[in-house]
Scaffold this active site. Sequence first.
Site, PDB file in Angstrom:
ATOM      1  N   GLY A 184      32.793  45.062  32.305  1.00 30.79           N
ATOM      2  CA  GLY A 184      31.771  44.540  31.335  1.00 30.79           C
ATOM      3  C   GLY A 184      31.010  43.200  31.252  1.00 30.79           C
TER       4      GLY A 184
ATOM      5  CG  ASN B 193      38.364  46.100  37.134  1.00 28.59           C
ATOM      6  OD1 ASN B 193      36.524  46.135  35.931  1.00 28.59           O
ATOM      7  ND2 ASN B 193      38.844  45.615  37.124  1.00 28.59           N
TER       8      ASN B 193
END
Length: 299
Positions: free
Chosen positions: A150, A174
């Site tokens: 984020g 990720n």
Amino acid sequence: MALVAGRKTFAAGKTLLLRAGVWLGAEAAARGGNGARRFVSQRVLVESDVTAGIATIKFKNPPVNSLSLEFLTEFIICLEKLENDKTYRGLILTSDCPGIFSAGLDLREMCGKNLAHYAEYWRAIQETWLKLYLSNMVLVAAINGASPAGGCLMALSSDYRVLADNPRYRIGLNETLLGIVAPFWFKDVLVNTIGHRAAEHALQLGLLFQPTEALQVGMVDQVVPEDQVQSTALSVMTEWLAIPDHARQLTKSMMRKATADNLIKQREADIQNFVSFVSRDSIQKSLQVYLEKLKQKKH
Ligand SMILES: CCCCCCCCCCCCC/C=C/C(=O)SCCNC(=O)CCNC(=O)[C@H](O)C(C)(C)COP(=O)(O)OP(=O)(O)OC[C@H]1O[C@@H](n2cnc3c(N)ncnc32)[C@H](O)[C@@H]1OP(=O)(O)O
């Protein structure tokens, strides 16, 4: 004292009252003789140069600037306030937490909570992204720390990214490393930035790029020594602000509208997808294991 955003009320350290995007209450705001202003909320620090029309938002949610619901609420309020105040044409996003830009979504918001909480949280994530991605201001990310998931999305939603040259400051989406999946609109933003093949590779492997790699793949626009991140962001901003606003804004909208519309037209379905995905036992387990690993890293 309370921070009120729509129907939501949170305890907050300062008096900030918001209704329909207008600040009604007193806030810790000071105006210097040189046109500098400073707004302070608990988790978001806003500094601004009125004369230049540039504001800087510093994330201040220690230890890792995770995107908690409280952080997002304060952030959205600050962003709306700047967006609605025509004084500001440019916004720099950076961090007040040494070594961390943002650790991304707050994993504690996605673990062990009820379905209504997951829905509320995801709506806030969507709202934050739409406001950032469609901002009329020029957005420059001065990335002065690690920026996974984020955190990376926030940087990617800016118009320009300057990353500090420190191998510990890795950036990327990720999610797969956590056993979760980046939503389609995270994916779309990545594809728009680095192209389809590189995005497919990066997303499947959950790659976190070191600065030189991030520059090479096109995830950031410049890598500079750490002590030059802010000054570089400012000089990039000056360059961008030399373009007439109406022409630049229409162009930005033309480039971004389809990507944003893709989410706007299916926001509720996207929320339902998130809620049913994140509340699965297997996903809850993966997230808890990941959080536990982070905690144990220190010991
Ligand atoms: C059928 C298919 C349907 C598909 C439908 C899709 C639906 C959607 C699915 C879900 C999509 C979700 C998208 C998710 C996006 C995200 O952003 S997830 C978050 C990802 N973030 C990370 O992986 C970062 C994790 N953190 C780190 O790597 C490191 O903490 C750091 C940022 C590099 C900093 O390192 P360091 O300075 O060494 O600090 P630490 O010691 O590791 O951490 C300090 C404390 O902070 C806690 N913490 C760290 N990150 C988070 C976080 N993201 N959220 C909450 N808390 C975090 C960490 O546990 C430490 O806590 P304490 O031990 O209590 O001090």
